[in-house]
Every structure is written in C-alpha cells, then in structure tokens.
Scaffold this motif. Structure first.
Motif, short mmCIF file in Angstrom:
data_model
loop_
_atom_site.label_atom_id
_atom_site.label_comp_id
_atom_site.label_asym_id
_atom_site.label_seq_id
_atom_site.Cartn_x
_atom_site.Cartn_y
_atom_site.Cartn_z
N THR A 151 -92.11 27.46 4.04
CA THR A 151 -92.23 26.00 4.15
C THR A 151 -92.93 25.55 5.43
OG1 THR A 151 -90.03 25.86 5.16
CG2 THR A 151 -90.14 25.56 2.78
N ILE B 40 -89.66 17.07 4.43
CA ILE B 40 -89.87 18.52 4.38
C ILE B 40 -88.52 19.21 4.39
CG2 ILE B 40 -90.73 20.50 5.71
CD1 ILE B 40 -93.04 18.67 6.57
N VAL C 98 -86.90 21.93 1.73
CA VAL C 98 -86.31 23.20 2.12
C VAL C 98 -84.94 23.35 1.50
CG1 VAL C 98 -85.29 24.41 4.09
CG2 VAL C 98 -87.58 23.42 4.29
#
Lengths: 136, 371
Positions: free
Chosen positions: B307, B330, B334
């Motif tokens: 990621t 983000i 994850v």
C-alpha cells in the motif's frame, strides 16, 4: 555409521539444518538445508526498480547494507546509470561503517560462543589473564 | 535453600551487577517518558521493576531477517546485555543462544513447560501454503510451533511488521501464504510492535508497563500500543513547519533538501503512518530516517509493502489540501485488506477521531505556494 542432525543451527541469521554421517570418527557425508524461504525474488517482479534496494535489504537484517548495495548496483547496471563520484565516496563510507558494525555483531554476539567456554570462565584467573594481556 | 536466578528480584540482580541507582532511575525515567506517563510515575515504575521477578521469555524466529534481533542488540539504555541478562530471562533465542540442535529444542521445551508462565516474542511471519513447509525448525513447521508455544503463553509480543501483520513475505504475490501471529493463532493475547524493524525502546517499555501495571498497555484497532503508535509521524515530525510553510524538497540534493525541508513530495509516507520514531529516534537517540534526509516508508502500517509503495511516489492529492483526509482514506484501504480480524467500523471511527482540520492560514500559504 552414525547420523547426526543439528537443527536449528543457532547464532546465524536465517534457518539452517545440517545432517552428517559419521564413520570411524570422521564425517563421511554431509548435507545442509536452508529451511526457510520467502520468495523475495518473486515479490520484486514488476515493482518500481527504485524500491528494489529496500526490499532486498530484508534478505538479512544483520548484513542489511551489502544486500541493498548489490541491488542498487544491479539496477544501475541494467539501466546503464553512471554513478557520480560523491555517491561512490558516500557508498564506500557506508560499506566501511557496515564492516565495523558487522564485525562487532558477528564476533561478539554470534560466533564468540563457539570459541569461548562460558562455563570455564567461572574458574578463570583474572590476574593471570591481565598479566598475559599486558605482556603482548 | 539456595536461590536460583529466578528467585531474585530485578532490584537485587541489578544491585549485584553494579548498576547504580542513578542509572537505574535514568532508565525508569526514559521508560516513563516512552510510555507517555506523567513524570511522577517514574517512582512507581522503579518500584515495580525493582520488585519484579524475571519474566521468562522465549524469542521465536520464523520468516524473519533478524532485523528485530539487531534492534534488540542495539538497545542503549540499559545495554542489551543488561536487558537480556538482568531484566528478562531469555531462555530461547536462536540468533544469540549458545546451544544448538537438540540442546536448543530442550531449552525451549523447558522454558515453555508450564502453561501461561512465560512471554513469547515472535519475529517473522508464518507461512501457511503447502502445509507450512516454507519455514521449519527442528523438523516442525513454524505454524505448528507458533500454535503450541504462543497458544500456551501468557502473552505474545510481535516484534516487527512481519510477525504483526505478515510483512514482506506476504507482499504480492505472497508466494508462501505468509500470515501474522494473530491470523496463525487466533484468539490468543497478542500485542503488536510493528516497524521494520521495531524500535527496542517500545519493546522494553511494553515489558516495563507489564511489570508496573500487571497488564499489557492499551492498543489501537491494529493491536498496537497507543503510547508508541498513537500519533502520526507527520504530527511529531521536526520538518512539519516546512510542510506547513509550503517548503518542499523537489529533487534529491536540491537547496530544500540541503536545508532540511519537508520530504512529502519525495514520497514521504509520514502523513499516513502511526509511529513514535520522531520522538524516541534510533541509535541512542541520534537520528531517524527523516532526520537523515529520507522520507518515511510507512513501515509500521499493515501491508505497507503493497500500500505504501512505490516508495518515491507522492501520497495522492495536492500537499496541504486535505492531505489528512487523503492519508486516512489510504488507512481505510489498508484496514480493508487486513481482513476479518478487525471491525471496519471501529477503524473508521478511530480514524475519524484522528482527523485534524487544517488551519485556514495553512491553506492560504499552500495556495500561495501552488500559484
């Protein structure tokens, strides 16, 4: 004939198994197996080449630096990149630092116990040892 | 009757070893600070650590690189030798133990004979593909060993991102089906100390917390203790004023890089990473990656190998403009890939609580920078 298995071999990075056949007090056959695999080569495929050094470092957390250096050289070689003089100097300094650090780790933390009989240290004579050390 | 080493309190052992009260209190002060406790707790920490008996600890290595062991050996206050020999009874550790083969296996068996009497540190992930054959020790798979040793432990401490969240071996395409301890041995007590490697200050502080309060420190949704992973790298970063002022490194070696400006545009993942690197630092508190001039790679976040890479790619969205919101999205991505271990709702609310609205003045500065 006796068969000896030593697993795990300790005080190394990674996992190692040794099997040996002993005949008449001598090793007649021996096999070594690395008993752990992560597939870092497969993981690296298709990734940004600028990241390769960081992945490759994780092959070993003890001699980390040399793996990253080798990886960087491989990428530079593949892409035909000319390395500036300052970068070469910095890399040499990094490699030199690694050499000093790695010696300490390897000798004192890892293989010293192969050469030093810790139990015998209890009956050691510090005065005689100091005298011997000063005589050199 | 003669006392065995395990019968002595740590205070007795430290005194016998010649550790001065002054250096011991300095250590307790550092631990109190690392645990984000008020300074007056130092006395309580000192009393608890002095009176504690050595906890038995075994250190298991699976799909690892020994980088966390290296981190342990570089502990500075107290020295690694003092931690290993005086504070902990490390009865099994492949990289540093004298014994090998049968003797090593016997040491492990003896240390873990009594259920619930020992702590386990795990370094490295655990392969599950093809019957777990990609990591074996003494002829047993890592999975088998983890299930027995961690399953019967008082608690398991994962050191490094591999044992915490499967780490590098699980990076796509995860050739060996690697998992972290929580997935390999569900339902056990685990505290995660991710990082590549973990900072030994956080391991020591976790153990000191356990000795002082009789329990492991409180953790976030990823099982990480708040004292070490409660704040973003970006929040504590010494280069943060440059971010706020719109001063960014644009190219390696440029004027901004030489002047120590913000590394966000060079791919720094500090805005999306929770870790206390900026506060506890490394190598006897001399430096840490951003201080040395390289961006954060996000190594304490689950699945960061996929990621947070490419390492030098900028986090999405214009700097300064809603960067916190973007970084947190983000984070949500994850969490989703981590799978069923964590409730997404909990993640979302925890992340929401972390979102700091940007100051208006800050946005104006960034607009000026953009124009």
């Amino acid at each position: 004939m006796t068969k000896i298995v030593v697993d795990p071999i300790t005080r190394i990075e990674g996992h190692l198994r040794i099997e040996a056949e002993v005949a008449d007090g001598k090793v007649s056959q021996a096999w070594s197996s690395s008993t752990m695999w992560r597939g870092i080569e497969l993981i690296l495929q298709g990734r940004d080449p600028r990241d390769a050094w960081y992945f490759t470092q994780r092959i070993c957390g003890v001699c980390t630096t040399v793996h990253s250096m080798a990886s960087i050289r491989a990428v530079e070689n593949a892409l035909g990149i000319e390395v500036p003089l300052n970068a070469i100097i910095i890399r040499n300094l990094i490699e030199g630092s690694q050499y000093v650090q790695d010696h300490t780790i390897h000798f004192y933390h890892l293989h010293a116990l192969d050469w030093v009989d810790v139990v015998s240290a209890l009956s050691a004579d510090p005065a005689a040892t100091a005298k011997l050390a000063q005589s050199i | 009757m003669c006392k065995t080493p395990l019968d002595h309190t740590l205070g007795e052992i430290l005194t016998r070893k010649g550790i001065s009260r002054r250096s011991f209190m300095k250590f307790c002060g550092a631990m109190t600070a690392a645990l984000a406790l008020p300074a007056h707790y130092t006395e309580r920490v000192a009393a608890a650590v002095s009176a504690a008996k050595k906890p038995v600890l075994v250190w298991l290595e699976f799909q690892d690189c020994a980088g966390n062991t290296e981190s342990l050996l570089r502990a500075s206050s107290p020295t690694a030798a003092e931690i290993i020999l005086d504070v902990l009874s490390v009865d099994y550790h492949e990289t540093i133990m004298a014994a090998a083969g049968h003797q090593a296996e016997a040491a492990l068996k003896q240390a873990t004979a009594e259920k619930g009497s020992y702590l386990v540190v795990v370094e490295g992930s655990i392969p599950t593909k093809d019957g777990g054959i990609y990591c074996t020790i003494g002829g047993r798979t890592a999975l088998d060993i983890a299930q027995e040793i961690c399953g019967n432990a008082l608690a398991t401490i994962t050191c490094g991102t591999c044992s915490a969240y499967c780490g590098l071996p699980a990076a796509a395409p995860n050739p060996t089906g690697a998992v972290g301890v929580t997935d390999a041995v569900p339902g056990i007590t685990v505290i995660n100390l991710p990082g590549c490697p973990m900072n030994v200050v956080n391991l020591t502080a976790t153990i000191v917390h356990y000795l002082t309060f009789g329990e492991l420190p409180p953790t976030d949704q990823f099982g990480r203790p708040f004292f070490a992973y409660g704040s973003k790298i970006h929040n504590d970063c010494e280069r943060r004023p440059h971010f706020d002022a719109g001063q960014f490194v644009e190219e390696w070696g440029d004027g901004g890089h030489r002047a120590g400006w913000c590394l966000y545009k060079m791919g720094c993942k500090g805005p999306a990473t929770y870790h206390n690197c900026a506060l506890v630092r490394w190598n006897e508190e001399t430096s840490w990656p951003i201080h040395a001039g390289h961006g954060c790679v996000g190594c304490s976040e689950p699945n960061f190998w996929d990621t947070m890479t490419p390492i030098y790619r900028r986090l999405p969205k214009v700097p300064g403009f809603g960067i916190e919101a973007t970084a947190d999205k983000i984070g949500l991505g994850v969490a989703a890939t981590v799978g069923g271990a964590f409730a997404l709702h909990g993640v979302a609310s925890a992340v929401r609580a972390k979102v700091q609205p940007l100051q208006k003045s800050q946005i104006i500065v960034d607009e000026e920078d953009a124009s």
